[in-house]
Design a protein around this motif. Structure first.
Motif, PDB file in Angstrom:
ATOM      1  N   GLU A   1       0.741  -1.046   0.044  1.00 25.10           N
ATOM      2  CA  GLU A   1       0.082   0.004   0.358  1.00 25.10           C
ATOM      3  C   GLU A   1       0.752   1.389   0.141  1.00 25.10           C
ATOM      4  OE1 GLU A   1      -3.794   2.085   2.229  1.00 25.10           O
ATOM      5  OE2 GLU A   1      -2.399  -0.112   2.950  1.00 25.10           O
TER       6      GLU A   1
ATOM      7  N   ARG B   1       2.873 -10.421  10.522  1.00 21.47           N
ATOM      8  CA  ARG B   1       2.330  -9.980   9.641  1.00 21.47           C
ATOM      9  C   ARG B   1       3.350 -10.286   8.644  1.00 21.47           C
ATOM     10  NH1 ARG B   1       1.436  -4.069  11.658  1.00 21.47           N
ATOM     11  NH2 ARG B   1       0.828  -4.010   9.680  1.00 21.47           N
TER      12      ARG B   1
ATOM     13  N   SER C   1       2.695  -6.109   4.494  1.00 20.77           N
ATOM     14  CA  SER C   1       1.500  -5.521   5.293  1.00 20.77           C
ATOM     15  C   SER C   1       2.432  -4.562   5.826  1.00 20.77           C
ATOM     16  CB  SER C   1       1.030  -5.915   5.563  1.00 20.77           C
ATOM     17  OG  SER C   1       0.205  -5.178   7.145  1.00 20.77           O
TER      18      SER C   1
ATOM     19  N   GLY D   1       4.358  -1.491   3.822  1.00 24.09           N
ATOM     20  CA  GLY D   1       2.874  -0.741   3.465  1.00 24.09           C
ATOM     21  C   GLY D   1       2.875   0.175   4.867  1.00 24.09           C
ATOM     22  N   THR D   2       2.117  -0.054   5.844  1.00 26.94           N
ATOM     23  CA  THR D   2       2.261   0.282   7.176  1.00 26.94           C
ATOM     24  C   THR D   2       3.284   1.101   7.412  1.00 26.94           C
ATOM     25  OG1 THR D   2       0.449  -1.220   7.417  1.00 26.94           O
ATOM     26  CG2 THR D   2       0.777   0.130   9.215  1.00 26.94           C
ATOM     27  N   LEU D   3       4.154   0.401   7.886  1.00 31.93           N
ATOM     28  CA  LEU D   3       5.599   1.469   8.363  1.00 31.93           C
ATOM     29  C   LEU D   3       6.318   1.948   7.643  1.00 31.93           C
ATOM     30  CD1 LEU D   3       6.370  -2.149  10.799  1.00 31.93           C
ATOM     31  CD2 LEU D   3       4.618   0.498  11.450  1.00 31.93           C
TER      32      LEU D   3
ATOM     33  N   LYS E   1       3.938   3.979   3.352  1.00 33.64           N
ATOM     34  CA  LYS E   1       2.713   5.318   3.375  1.00 33.64           C
ATOM     35  C   LYS E   1       3.201   5.746   4.001  1.00 33.64           C
ATOM     36  CE  LYS E   1      -1.530   4.327   4.406  1.00 33.64           C
ATOM     37  NZ  LYS E   1      -2.942   3.017   4.943  1.00 33.64           N
TER      38      LYS E   1
END
Length: 391
Positions: free
Chosen positions: A38, A225, A229, A232-234, A237
């Motif tokens: 992401e 995880r 993922s 993207g999150t850490l 993004k």
């Protein structure tokens, strides 16, 4: 733009060979299974333009001739190149069908991204860098990785030695080439059953791509995880990456953390700007500042001098180290860089406030002349900017 040199379709059997590779390297999703990462198109890190002509750019060759900028781009099969100075785009170039919206495979520059991810997780208390690999993946306790630490995976200082059969088994497991009919392979099974020999861990630098794919398994096991993922999150993004991004995965969805990351050239450059900024975007500390400092200053120069690639890089520098997936040249100005086969590079020069992202489609995985030219070009970009950039 030059015409697409690959009119026939690239596929699993030919995607890393010319003439198919130039198309394939920015169409990986059509060839390999991937996991999406992401991004944040609504909060992209701005890259304002401040173009510089680089009319005086000139690379002096050993035979006495010179290459201008266009000659350099052609000689090193450049698909895309961005030069950032003071966080602004001084130069941007695309060729071979690549454009600013299309992700390009980064090959082993992926290792540098995986190394940054490890630093983020260590700072969050989710990964113990000094722990043995078996702390997280006990399945490999009977293999040559027994006793190796996460730090040794990051720094290419395990003692694991893959012979020809081991290298082929690892290649089969990656999903990057066709398997014989009726056979199957995946990365986790490869590690559980590998029969590689080992020298003592913690010795000289020895480049083993399997180290970083194993690190990906460690990261997923430590956090519960998926790697995609987490990135993207850490990381992706928060830094303001805006384009389509993904990573190749094997037959059972394990990520290719050693070489499968695919991103747009601008997002690749944004990552370099984040490293240049010591892991910070505005008020948000994304990568621990101490982790960036550790990459800069704490690599083992003796491990490099005694290691596998000392002679290969001697024409570029004899004063180097490798730390957490990053190469560091300790000559003035210090240069951090990520590097992947077929000409993928990210350079970070904090002294000159310079970031250079380059993606390519070299005919050979490793081309010493192209590597030398690319490093010479980094210095030449810095020289030109120092002379002509606006104050």
């Amino acid at each position: 733009m030059s015409p697409d040199p690959s009119p026939a379709s690239a596929n699993l059997s030919n995607w890393r060979t010319v003439p198919y590779s130039r198309r394939a390297f920015h169409n990986i999703r059509a060839i390999l299974p991937v996991a999406d990462i992401e991004s944040a198109p609504g909060s992209a890190w701005p890259l304002p333009a401040r173009p510089i002509g680089f009319d005086d750019f000139a690379l002096k060759l050993p035979n006495g001739s010179k290459l201008d900028l266009q000659g350099f781009l052609k000689a090193t099969a450049t698909d895309g190149l961005i030069v950032l100075h003071d966080g602004r785009i001084a130069f941007e170039f695309y060729d071979g069908g690549l454009d600013r919206e299309t992700p390009h495979i980064l090959m082993s520059a992926t290792k540098s991204i995986t190394g940054l991810m490890a630093g983020i997780l260590a700072d969050r208390g989710e990964l113990d860098i000094e722990a043995e690999v078996t702390t997280y993946v006990p399945e490999i306790a009977a293999t040559a990785y027994r006793g190796a630490t996460i730090r040794q995976l990051l720094d290419m200082r395990t003692g694991v030695v893959l012979d020809a059969a081991g290298l082929q088994a690892y290649a089969d497991a990656s999903g990057w080439e066709p398997l014989a009919p009726g056979t199957s392979a995946d990365l986790h099974s490869f590690y559980e059953t590998m029969r590689a020999q080992a020298k003592p861990h913690g010795g000289p630098f020895a480049y083993v791509s399997a180290n970083t794919d194993l690190l990906g398994w460690v990261v997923e096991r430590a956090t519960g995880r998926s790697f995609a993922s987490l990135i993207g999150t850490l990381l992706w993004k928060p830094l303001g990456a805006s384009g389509e991004t993904y990573i190749t995965v094997d037959a059972k969805s394990a990520p290719r953390c050693t070489g499968g990351f695919c991103a747009t050239l601008r997002d690749f450059a944004r990552l370099g700007q984040l490293v240049l900024s010591n892991g910070r975007r505005d008020s948000n500390q994304i990568i621990p500042e101490g982790w960036i400092a550790d990459i800069r200053h704490n690599g083992d120069a003796e491990a490099w001098r005694e290691g596998q690639w000392r002679d290969s890089f001697a024409a570029i520098s004899k004063n180097m180290h490798y730390r957490s997936g990053w190469y560091v040249i300790n000559d003035a100005p210090q240069l951090l860089f990520a590097m992947g086969i077929h000409g993928q590079n990210l350079f970070v020069d904090s002294v000159n406030n310079l970031v250079i992202a380059k993606v390519s489609s070299w005919a050979q995985p490793v081309e010493p002349q192209s590597i030398w030219l690319t490093h010479k070009a980094v210095a030449e970009f810095a020289r030109c900017i120092a002379e002509i950039a606006p104050a």
